[in-house]
Design a protein around this motif. Structure first.
Motif, PDB file in Angstrom:
ATOM      1  N   HIS A 111      43.427  19.075 122.310  1.00 32.19           N
ATOM      2  CA  HIS A 111      44.364  18.355 121.433  1.00 32.19           C
ATOM      3  C   HIS A 111      43.624  17.168 120.832  1.00 32.19           C
ATOM      4  CE1 HIS A 111      48.647  16.513 120.804  1.00 32.19           C
ATOM      5  NE2 HIS A 111      48.019  16.797 119.671  1.00 32.19           N
ATOM      6  N   MET A 112      42.998  17.377 119.699  1.00 33.22           N
ATOM      7  CA  MET A 112      42.187  16.347 119.054  1.00 33.22           C
ATOM      8  C   MET A 112      43.041  15.604 118.030  1.00 33.22           C
ATOM      9  SD  MET A 112      38.552  16.775 117.047  1.00 33.22           S
ATOM     10  CE  MET A 112      37.792  17.658 118.399  1.00 33.22           C
ATOM     11  N   ARG A 113      43.570  14.450 118.458  1.00 30.07           N
ATOM     12  CA  ARG A 113      44.455  13.662 117.602  1.00 30.07           C
ATOM     13  C   ARG A 113      43.673  12.628 116.795  1.00 30.07           C
ATOM     14  NH1 ARG A 113      47.541  13.863 122.369  1.00 30.07           N
ATOM     15  NH2 ARG A 113      46.633  11.870 123.005  1.00 30.07           N
ATOM     16  N   VAL A 114      44.163  12.350 115.597  1.00 29.95           N
ATOM     17  CA  VAL A 114      43.571  11.331 114.733  1.00 29.95           C
ATOM     18  C   VAL A 114      44.200   9.985 115.058  1.00 29.95           C
ATOM     19  CG1 VAL A 114      43.334  10.538 112.349  1.00 29.95           C
ATOM     20  CG2 VAL A 114      43.072  12.961 112.885  1.00 29.95           C
ATOM     21  N   THR A 115      43.366   8.966 115.267  1.00 25.67           N
ATOM     22  CA  THR A 115      43.889   7.620 115.506  1.00 25.67           C
ATOM     23  C   THR A 115      43.932   6.797 114.222  1.00 25.67           C
ATOM     24  OG1 THR A 115      41.667   6.822 116.109  1.00 25.67           O
ATOM     25  CG2 THR A 115      43.072   7.632 117.891  1.00 25.67           C
ATOM     26  N   ARG A 116      43.034   7.093 113.300  1.00 27.29           N
ATOM     27  CA  ARG A 116      43.050   6.397 112.011  1.00 27.29           C
ATOM     28  C   ARG A 116      42.137   7.126 111.028  1.00 27.29           C
ATOM     29  NH1 ARG A 116      38.468   3.107 111.195  1.00 27.29           N
ATOM     30  NH2 ARG A 116      37.170   2.882 113.077  1.00 27.29           N
ATOM     31  N   VAL A 117      42.345   6.835 109.755  1.00 28.95           N
ATOM     32  CA  VAL A 117      41.457   7.333 108.709  1.00 28.95           C
ATOM     33  C   VAL A 117      40.413   6.257 108.449  1.00 28.95           C
ATOM     34  CG1 VAL A 117      41.290   8.065 106.313  1.00 28.95           C
ATOM     35  CG2 VAL A 117      43.249   8.755 107.686  1.00 28.95           C
ATOM     36  N   ALA A 118      39.140   6.624 108.554  1.00 26.18           N
ATOM     37  CA  ALA A 118      38.069   5.635 108.409  1.00 26.18           C
ATOM     38  C   ALA A 118      37.629   5.454 106.962  1.00 26.18           C
ATOM     39  CB  ALA A 118      36.870   6.036 109.260  1.00 26.18           C
ATOM     40  N   GLY A 119      37.996   6.384 106.088  1.00 25.58           N
ATOM     41  CA  GLY A 119      37.616   6.280 104.684  1.00 25.58           C
ATOM     42  C   GLY A 119      37.123   7.602 104.144  1.00 25.58           C
TER      43      GLY A 119
ATOM     44  N   ALA B 117      32.183  10.118 101.163  1.00 30.14           N
ATOM     45  CA  ALA B 117      31.183   9.649 100.199  1.00 30.14           C
ATOM     46  C   ALA B 117      30.939   8.155 100.331  1.00 30.14           C
ATOM     47  CB  ALA B 117      31.637   9.986  98.783  1.00 30.14           C
ATOM     48  N   GLU B 118      31.928   7.422 100.836  1.00 31.61           N
ATOM     49  CA  GLU B 118      31.822   5.966 100.906  1.00 31.61           C
ATOM     50  C   GLU B 118      31.380   5.469 102.281  1.00 31.61           C
ATOM     51  OE1 GLU B 118      35.703   4.787  99.800  1.00 31.61           O
ATOM     52  OE2 GLU B 118      35.525   5.443  97.710  1.00 31.61           O
ATOM     53  N   VAL B 119      31.788   6.146 103.362  1.00 34.62           N
ATOM     54  CA  VAL B 119      31.511   5.632 104.718  1.00 34.62           C
ATOM     55  C   VAL B 119      30.623   6.565 105.542  1.00 34.62           C
ATOM     56  CG1 VAL B 119      33.695   4.372 104.733  1.00 34.62           C
ATOM     57  CG2 VAL B 119      33.586   6.669 105.755  1.00 34.62           C
ATOM     58  N   GLY B 120      30.190   7.665 104.957  1.00 33.40           N
ATOM     59  CA  GLY B 120      29.392   8.641 105.702  1.00 33.40           C
ATOM     60  C   GLY B 120      28.124   8.039 106.291  1.00 33.40           C
TER      61      GLY B 120
ATOM     62  N   THR C 190      35.409   8.492 118.326  1.00 33.65           N
ATOM     63  CA  THR C 190      34.326   9.204 117.646  1.00 33.65           C
ATOM     64  C   THR C 190      34.751   9.454 116.205  1.00 33.65           C
ATOM     65  OG1 THR C 190      33.548  10.293 119.664  1.00 33.65           O
ATOM     66  CG2 THR C 190      32.966  11.322 117.579  1.00 33.65           C
ATOM     67  N   LEU C 191      33.827   9.283 115.274  1.00 33.80           N
ATOM     68  CA  LEU C 191      34.101   9.557 113.861  1.00 33.80           C
ATOM     69  C   LEU C 191      33.707  10.989 113.542  1.00 33.80           C
ATOM     70  CD1 LEU C 191      35.309   7.194 112.288  1.00 33.80           C
ATOM     71  CD2 LEU C 191      33.806   6.381 114.090  1.00 33.80           C
ATOM     72  N   VAL C 192      34.607  11.739 112.906  1.00 33.62           N
ATOM     73  CA  VAL C 192      34.355  13.145 112.606  1.00 33.62           C
ATOM     74  C   VAL C 192      34.770  13.467 111.173  1.00 33.62           C
ATOM     75  CG1 VAL C 192      34.713  13.826 115.018  1.00 33.62           C
ATOM     76  CG2 VAL C 192      36.626  13.928 113.413  1.00 33.62           C
ATOM     77  N   ASN C 193      34.284  14.605 110.713  1.00 32.42           N
ATOM     78  CA  ASN C 193      34.641  15.106 109.394  1.00 32.42           C
ATOM     79  C   ASN C 193      34.718  16.624 109.466  1.00 32.42           C
ATOM     80  OD1 ASN C 193      32.996  16.308 106.727  1.00 32.42           O
ATOM     81  ND2 ASN C 193      34.753  15.013 106.264  1.00 32.42           N
ATOM     82  N   LEU C 194      35.691  17.194 108.781  1.00 36.51           N
ATOM     83  CA  LEU C 194      35.825  18.647 108.686  1.00 36.51           C
ATOM     84  C   LEU C 194      35.138  19.132 107.415  1.00 36.51           C
ATOM     85  CD1 LEU C 194      39.585  18.954 109.655  1.00 36.51           C
ATOM     86  CD2 LEU C 194      37.696  19.928 110.941  1.00 36.51           C
ATOM     87  N   PRO C 195      34.356  20.188 107.496  1.00 35.96           N
ATOM     88  CA  PRO C 195      33.725  20.725 106.285  1.00 35.96           C
ATOM     89  C   PRO C 195      34.763  20.995 105.202  1.00 35.96           C
ATOM     90  CG  PRO C 195      32.825  21.787 108.236  1.00 35.96           C
ATOM     91  CD  PRO C 195      33.984  20.960 108.702  1.00 35.96           C
ATOM     92  N   GLY C 196      34.503  20.497 103.998  1.00 39.75           N
ATOM     93  CA  GLY C 196      35.430  20.688 102.893  1.00 39.75           C
ATOM     94  C   GLY C 196      36.473  19.600 102.777  1.00 39.75           C
ATOM     95  N   ASP C 197      36.571  18.689 103.769  1.00 36.17           N
ATOM     96  CA  ASP C 197      37.521  17.582 103.739  1.00 36.17           C
ATOM     97  C   ASP C 197      36.779  16.330 103.296  1.00 36.17           C
ATOM     98  OD1 ASP C 197      39.319  15.463 104.370  1.00 36.17           O
ATOM     99  OD2 ASP C 197      40.283  16.714 105.887  1.00 36.17           O
ATOM    100  N   GLU C 198      37.343  15.601 102.357  1.00 39.98           N
ATOM    101  CA  GLU C 198      36.655  14.421 101.833  1.00 39.98           C
ATOM    102  C   GLU C 198      36.823  13.178 102.698  1.00 39.98           C
ATOM    103  OE1 GLU C 198      40.285  13.037  98.819  1.00 39.98           O
ATOM    104  OE2 GLU C 198      38.283  13.432  98.036  1.00 39.98           O
ATOM    105  N   MET C 199      37.664  13.254 103.752  1.00 42.96           N
ATOM    106  CA  MET C 199      37.963  12.084 104.555  1.00 42.96           C
ATOM    107  C   MET C 199      37.203  12.089 105.889  1.00 42.96           C
ATOM    108  SD  MET C 199      39.879  10.748 102.357  1.00 42.96           S
ATOM    109  CE  MET C 199      40.335   9.260 103.250  1.00 42.96           C
ATOM    110  N   VAL C 200      37.003  10.890 106.430  1.00 47.06           N
ATOM    111  CA  VAL C 200      36.428  10.690 107.760  1.00 47.06           C
ATOM    112  C   VAL C 200      37.531  10.195 108.673  1.00 47.06           C
ATOM    113  CG1 VAL C 200      34.800   9.315 109.149  1.00 47.06           C
ATOM    114  CG2 VAL C 200      34.112  10.204 106.906  1.00 47.06           C
TER     115      VAL C 200
END
Length: 316
Positions: free
Chosen positions: A98-106, A109-112, A149-159
Protein backbone atom coordinates in the motif's frame (compact mmCIF):
# COMPACT_ATOMS: atom_id res chain seq x y z
CA UNK A 1 -38.79 51.07 -9.36
CA UNK A 2 -35.13 51.77 -8.91
CA UNK A 3 -35.22 49.69 -5.73
CA UNK A 4 -36.63 46.74 -7.67
CA UNK A 5 -33.90 47.09 -10.33
CA UNK A 6 -31.21 47.15 -7.67
CA UNK A 7 -32.68 43.99 -6.17
CA UNK A 8 -32.67 42.25 -9.56
CA UNK A 9 -29.08 43.35 -10.16
CA UNK A 10 -28.00 41.97 -6.80
CA UNK A 11 -29.69 38.66 -7.53
CA UNK A 12 -28.00 38.43 -10.93
CA UNK A 13 -24.64 39.23 -9.34
CA UNK A 14 -25.12 36.51 -6.77
CA UNK A 15 -26.05 34.00 -9.48
CA UNK A 16 -22.94 34.93 -11.50
CA UNK A 17 -20.68 34.64 -8.44
CA UNK A 18 -22.18 31.27 -7.54
CA UNK A 19 -21.61 30.03 -11.09
CA UNK A 20 -18.00 31.23 -11.04
CA UNK A 21 -17.44 29.53 -7.67
CA UNK A 22 -18.94 26.25 -8.89
CA UNK A 23 -17.01 26.27 -12.17
CA UNK A 24 -13.69 27.14 -10.50
CA UNK A 25 -14.24 24.46 -7.85
CA UNK A 26 -15.07 21.86 -10.47
CA UNK A 27 -12.01 22.77 -12.53
CA UNK A 28 -9.86 22.76 -9.40
CA UNK A 29 -11.12 19.30 -8.44
CA UNK A 30 -10.45 17.97 -11.92
CA UNK A 31 -6.98 19.50 -11.91
CA UNK A 32 -6.27 18.01 -8.52
CA UNK A 33 -7.38 14.57 -9.67
CA UNK A 34 -5.19 15.01 -12.71
CA UNK A 35 -2.01 15.90 -10.79
CA UNK A 36 -2.34 14.34 -7.33
CA UNK A 37 -2.42 10.61 -6.78
CA UNK A 38 -3.47 9.39 -3.36
CA UNK A 39 -1.87 6.03 -4.04
CA UNK A 40 1.05 4.92 -6.20
CA UNK A 41 0.80 1.17 -5.83
CA UNK A 42 -1.25 -1.51 -4.11
CA UNK A 43 -0.20 -5.13 -4.62
CA UNK A 44 -0.53 -8.37 -2.68
CA UNK A 45 3.06 -8.79 -1.49
CA UNK A 46 2.59 -12.57 -1.23
CA UNK A 47 2.19 -12.76 -5.01
CA UNK A 48 5.42 -10.89 -5.85
CA UNK A 49 7.73 -13.43 -7.50
CA UNK A 50 10.73 -11.17 -8.10
CA UNK A 51 11.90 -7.60 -8.36
CA UNK A 52 14.88 -5.88 -9.94
CA UNK A 53 16.72 -2.73 -8.89
CA UNK A 54 18.73 -1.08 -11.66
CA UNK A 55 21.12 1.60 -10.32
CA UNK A 56 21.15 5.01 -11.95
CA UNK A 57 23.27 5.02 -15.15
CA UNK A 58 25.80 7.40 -13.57
CA UNK A 59 26.81 4.65 -11.10
CA UNK A 60 27.71 2.27 -13.94
CA UNK A 61 26.64 -0.77 -11.89
CA UNK A 62 24.69 -3.85 -13.06
CA UNK A 63 21.12 -4.57 -11.88
CA UNK A 64 20.43 -6.58 -8.72
CA UNK A 65 17.67 -9.16 -9.15
CA UNK A 66 15.76 -10.63 -6.20
CA UNK A 67 13.84 -13.90 -6.64
CA UNK A 68 11.48 -15.57 -4.21
CA UNK A 69 12.72 -19.06 -3.31
CA UNK A 70 10.30 -20.99 -1.10
CA UNK A 71 9.98 -19.04 2.14
CA UNK A 72 13.08 -16.93 1.46
CA UNK A 73 14.76 -14.85 -1.23
CA UNK A 74 17.83 -15.13 -3.45
CA UNK A 75 19.61 -12.12 -4.94
CA UNK A 76 21.75 -12.14 -8.07
CA UNK A 77 24.36 -9.74 -9.40
CA UNK A 78 25.72 -11.05 -12.69
CA UNK A 79 27.11 -14.52 -11.91
CA UNK A 80 27.13 -13.93 -8.13
CA UNK A 81 24.21 -14.96 -5.94
CA UNK A 82 23.53 -14.93 -2.20
CA UNK A 83 20.74 -14.90 0.36
CA UNK A 84 19.90 -11.30 1.32
CA UNK A 85 19.10 -9.90 4.73
CA UNK A 86 15.34 -10.55 5.09
CA UNK A 87 14.65 -7.36 7.10
CA UNK A 88 14.89 -4.83 4.22
CA UNK A 89 13.04 -7.25 1.92
CA UNK A 90 10.09 -7.35 4.34
CA UNK A 91 10.21 -3.56 4.68
CA UNK A 92 9.94 -3.17 0.90
CA UNK A 93 7.09 -5.68 0.65
CA UNK A 94 5.15 -3.74 3.30
CA UNK A 95 5.70 -0.52 1.34
CA UNK A 96 4.51 -2.04 -1.93
CA UNK A 97 1.37 -3.54 -0.40
CA UNK A 98 0.00 0.00 0.00
CA UNK A 99 2.16 2.83 -1.32
CA UNK A 100 0.41 6.04 -0.26
CA UNK A 101 1.34 9.54 -1.41
CA UNK A 102 2.08 12.01 1.39
CA UNK A 103 2.59 15.03 -0.85
CA UNK A 104 3.31 16.17 -4.39
CA UNK A 105 6.91 17.38 -4.62
CA UNK A 106 6.55 19.11 -7.99
CA UNK A 107 6.93 18.50 -11.68
CA UNK A 108 9.64 16.08 -12.76
CA UNK A 109 11.08 18.61 -15.20
CA UNK A 110 11.50 21.13 -12.38
CA UNK A 111 12.54 19.03 -9.34
CA UNK A 112 13.98 15.87 -10.89
CA UNK A 113 17.62 16.94 -10.44
CA UNK A 114 17.02 18.02 -6.84
CA UNK A 115 15.51 14.68 -5.85
CA UNK A 116 17.88 12.37 -7.79
CA UNK A 117 15.18 11.51 -10.31
CA UNK A 118 16.98 12.66 -13.43
CA UNK A 119 17.59 10.13 -16.21
CA UNK A 120 21.18 9.63 -15.04
CA UNK A 121 20.56 9.43 -11.27
CA UNK A 122 17.23 7.65 -10.72
CA UNK A 123 17.13 4.00 -9.70
CA UNK A 124 14.71 1.90 -11.75
CA UNK A 125 12.54 -0.61 -9.89
CA UNK A 126 10.52 -3.34 -11.60
CA UNK A 127 8.20 -5.50 -9.46
CA UNK A 128 6.92 -8.73 -10.97
CA UNK A 129 3.51 -9.98 -9.82
CA UNK A 130 0.64 -11.81 -11.57
CA UNK A 131 -1.10 -8.52 -12.39
CA UNK A 132 2.18 -6.66 -13.07
CA UNK A 133 4.87 -5.84 -13.85
CA UNK A 134 5.01 -2.52 -12.05
CA UNK A 135 7.73 0.03 -12.76
CA UNK A 136 8.92 2.97 -10.66
CA UNK A 137 11.68 5.54 -10.79
CA UNK A 138 13.10 5.84 -7.29
CA UNK A 139 14.85 8.98 -6.12
CA UNK A 140 16.17 10.51 -2.92
CA UNK A 141 15.55 9.10 0.55
CA UNK A 142 14.62 11.76 3.12
CA UNK A 143 15.61 10.49 6.60
CA UNK A 144 14.05 11.61 9.85
CA UNK A 145 11.34 10.65 12.32
CA UNK A 146 9.01 10.10 9.36
CA UNK A 147 11.30 8.96 6.51
CA UNK A 148 10.10 9.44 2.95
CA UNK A 149 11.18 8.57 -0.59
CA UNK A 150 10.66 10.59 -3.77
CA UNK A 151 9.32 8.57 -6.71
CA UNK A 152 8.02 9.02 -10.22
CA UNK A 153 5.89 6.78 -12.44
CA UNK A 154 6.97 6.43 -16.07
CA UNK A 155 4.77 8.69 -18.18
CA UNK A 156 3.69 10.81 -15.17
CA UNK A 157 4.97 14.37 -15.09
CA UNK A 158 4.76 14.66 -11.29
CA UNK A 159 7.12 13.65 -8.46
CA UNK A 160 5.51 12.17 -5.35
CA UNK A 161 6.71 11.65 -1.79
CA UNK A 162 5.78 8.33 -0.21
CA UNK A 163 6.21 6.99 3.31
CA UNK A 164 9.23 4.84 4.16
CA UNK A 165 12.87 4.25 3.30
CA UNK A 166 12.54 2.63 -0.12
CA UNK A 167 15.03 5.11 -1.56
CA UNK A 168 17.67 4.06 0.95
CA UNK A 169 17.28 0.38 0.04
CA UNK A 170 17.20 1.07 -3.70
CA UNK A 171 20.53 2.87 -3.34
CA UNK A 172 22.28 -0.03 -1.58
CA UNK A 173 25.08 -1.87 -3.39
CA UNK A 174 25.10 -5.67 -3.49
CA UNK A 175 27.31 -6.05 -0.40
CA UNK A 176 24.99 -3.98 1.77
CA UNK A 177 22.15 -6.44 1.13
CA UNK A 178 24.09 -9.29 2.71
CA UNK A 179 23.04 -10.23 6.26
CA UNK A 180 25.39 -8.74 8.85
CA UNK A 181 24.03 -10.27 12.06
CA UNK A 182 26.66 -11.36 14.56
CA UNK A 183 24.33 -12.51 17.34
CA UNK A 184 20.52 -12.68 17.48
CA UNK A 185 18.00 -14.12 19.90
CA UNK A 186 16.34 -13.61 23.26
CA UNK A 187 18.82 -13.61 26.17
CA UNK A 188 16.18 -15.36 28.28
CA UNK A 189 16.78 -18.43 26.09
CA UNK A 190 20.56 -18.35 26.44
CA UNK A 191 22.18 -20.77 28.87
CA UNK A 192 25.93 -20.43 28.33
CA UNK A 193 28.43 -17.96 26.86
CA UNK A 194 32.02 -19.02 26.26
CA UNK A 195 34.64 -16.29 25.80
CA UNK A 196 38.04 -17.12 24.31
CA UNK A 197 40.86 -14.56 24.16
CA UNK A 198 44.29 -14.59 22.51
CA UNK A 199 46.79 -16.76 24.35
CA UNK A 200 44.28 -19.55 25.09
CA UNK A 201 42.65 -17.61 27.92
CA UNK A 202 38.95 -17.19 28.56
CA UNK A 203 36.03 -18.08 30.78
CA UNK A 204 32.46 -19.41 30.72
CA UNK A 205 29.40 -17.48 31.88
CA UNK A 206 26.56 -19.90 32.63
CA UNK A 207 22.94 -19.58 33.71
CA UNK A 208 22.23 -21.76 36.74
CA UNK A 209 18.76 -21.74 38.25
CA UNK A 210 17.85 -18.50 36.51
CA UNK A 211 21.02 -16.65 37.61
CA UNK A 212 24.22 -16.05 35.69
CA UNK A 213 27.47 -17.26 37.20
CA UNK A 214 31.18 -17.25 36.35
CA UNK A 215 33.33 -19.94 37.97
CA UNK A 216 30.40 -20.68 40.27
CA UNK A 217 30.23 -17.06 41.51
CA UNK A 218 27.02 -15.04 41.07
CA UNK A 219 27.35 -12.09 38.71
CA UNK A 220 25.73 -8.66 38.88
CA UNK A 221 22.28 -9.13 37.22
CA UNK A 222 22.06 -5.54 36.01
CA UNK A 223 25.48 -5.58 34.40
CA UNK A 224 24.92 -8.95 32.78
CA UNK A 225 21.46 -8.18 31.35
CA UNK A 226 22.62 -4.84 29.95
CA UNK A 227 25.43 -6.65 28.14
CA UNK A 228 23.23 -9.52 26.93
CA UNK A 229 20.54 -7.20 25.57
CA UNK A 230 23.18 -5.28 23.64
CA UNK A 231 24.78 -8.50 22.40
CA UNK A 232 21.44 -9.82 21.11
CA UNK A 233 21.37 -6.98 18.57
CA UNK A 234 25.04 -7.14 17.53
CA UNK A 235 25.57 -6.47 13.83
CA UNK A 236 28.59 -6.00 11.64
CA UNK A 237 29.31 -3.06 9.42
CA UNK A 238 30.29 -2.98 5.74
CA UNK A 239 31.15 -6.20 3.93
CA UNK A 240 34.66 -7.29 2.96
CA UNK A 241 36.09 -9.85 0.57
CA UNK A 242 35.88 -13.40 2.10
CA UNK A 243 39.47 -13.92 0.96
CA UNK A 244 40.54 -11.51 3.70
CA UNK A 245 40.30 -14.33 6.25
CA UNK A 246 42.58 -16.72 4.33
CA UNK A 247 45.73 -15.42 6.01
CA UNK A 248 44.11 -13.88 9.10
CA UNK A 249 44.67 -15.43 12.53
CA UNK A 250 41.71 -16.16 14.86
CA UNK A 251 42.15 -13.98 17.95
CA UNK A 252 38.82 -13.76 19.83
CA UNK A 253 35.94 -16.24 19.88
CA UNK A 254 32.47 -16.06 21.46
CA UNK A 255 30.05 -18.99 21.56
CA UNK A 256 26.41 -18.39 22.55
CA UNK A 257 24.38 -21.49 23.42
CA UNK A 258 20.65 -20.95 22.95
CA UNK A 259 18.03 -23.46 24.11
CA UNK A 260 15.93 -22.70 21.01
CA UNK A 261 18.75 -23.50 18.56
CA UNK A 262 20.22 -26.84 17.60
CA UNK A 263 23.66 -25.29 17.09
CA UNK A 264 25.35 -22.50 19.06
CA UNK A 265 26.07 -19.09 17.54
CA UNK A 266 29.83 -18.67 17.07
CA UNK A 267 31.49 -15.30 16.46
CA UNK A 268 35.19 -15.27 15.54
CA UNK A 269 37.33 -12.13 15.33
CA UNK A 270 40.47 -12.45 13.21
CA UNK A 271 43.64 -10.43 13.39
CA UNK A 272 44.33 -9.61 9.77
CA UNK A 273 46.79 -7.37 8.00
CA UNK A 274 46.78 -4.39 10.40
CA UNK A 275 43.04 -4.75 10.95
CA UNK A 276 40.47 -6.93 12.68
CA UNK A 277 37.72 -8.73 10.79
CA UNK A 278 34.79 -10.78 12.04
CA UNK A 279 32.60 -13.70 10.91
CA UNK A 280 29.49 -15.23 12.47
CA UNK A 281 28.03 -18.70 12.05
CA UNK A 282 24.69 -16.98 11.37
CA UNK A 283 25.98 -15.87 7.96
CA UNK A 284 29.26 -17.72 7.36
CA UNK A 285 29.83 -16.25 3.92
CA UNK A 286 29.93 -12.66 5.17
CA UNK A 287 33.16 -11.03 6.36
CA UNK A 288 33.03 -7.65 8.10
CA UNK A 289 35.50 -5.16 9.61
CA UNK A 290 35.74 -5.06 13.41
CA UNK A 291 36.95 -2.07 15.41
CA UNK A 292 39.77 -3.16 17.71
CA UNK A 293 39.47 -0.08 19.92
CA UNK A 294 35.70 0.00 20.47
CA UNK A 295 34.00 -3.21 19.37
CA UNK A 296 36.40 -5.75 20.87
CA UNK A 297 36.22 -4.26 24.42
CA UNK A 298 32.44 -4.00 24.06
CA UNK A 299 31.92 -7.66 23.11
CA UNK A 300 34.88 -9.40 24.75
CA UNK A 301 34.83 -8.16 28.33
CA UNK A 302 36.90 -9.54 31.21
CA UNK A 303 34.99 -11.55 33.81
CA UNK A 304 35.41 -8.72 36.33
CA UNK A 305 33.11 -6.57 34.20
CA UNK A 306 30.16 -8.78 35.22
CA UNK A 307 30.91 -9.15 38.91
CA UNK A 308 29.06 -7.17 41.63
CA UNK A 309 30.55 -3.76 42.27
CA UNK A 310 32.56 -3.57 45.46
CA UNK A 311 32.05 -0.96 48.17
CA UNK A 312 35.10 0.91 46.95
CA UNK A 313 33.59 1.07 43.42
CA UNK A 314 30.44 2.72 44.81
CA UNK A 315 32.51 5.23 46.75
CA UNK A 316 34.32 6.26 43.59
Amino acid sequence: MFGKLRTVHWLLLLVVLAAIWWISGSVSQRAQKRTFREEILRVDSNTISSFTITPGPEKQLPPIRFERKGTGWLMRLGQDSSSPDPAPIHALLRTWSHMRVTRVAGRLAEVGERYDLSDSAAERLIINAPDGPYELRVGRHLPGEEPATLVNLPGDEMVYAIEGSMGQYADQPFGEWLPRYLVVGDPLNWRRLTFNFPGDTGYVMERIGGEWTIDGVLTDPERVMKFLNSLSKARGRSVLDPADTLTAIPAFRLMVEDTTRAEPIVVVVYNGDRKFIVRSSLNPGTVMPFDGKEEIPRMFRPKEAFMPRSTSDHQH
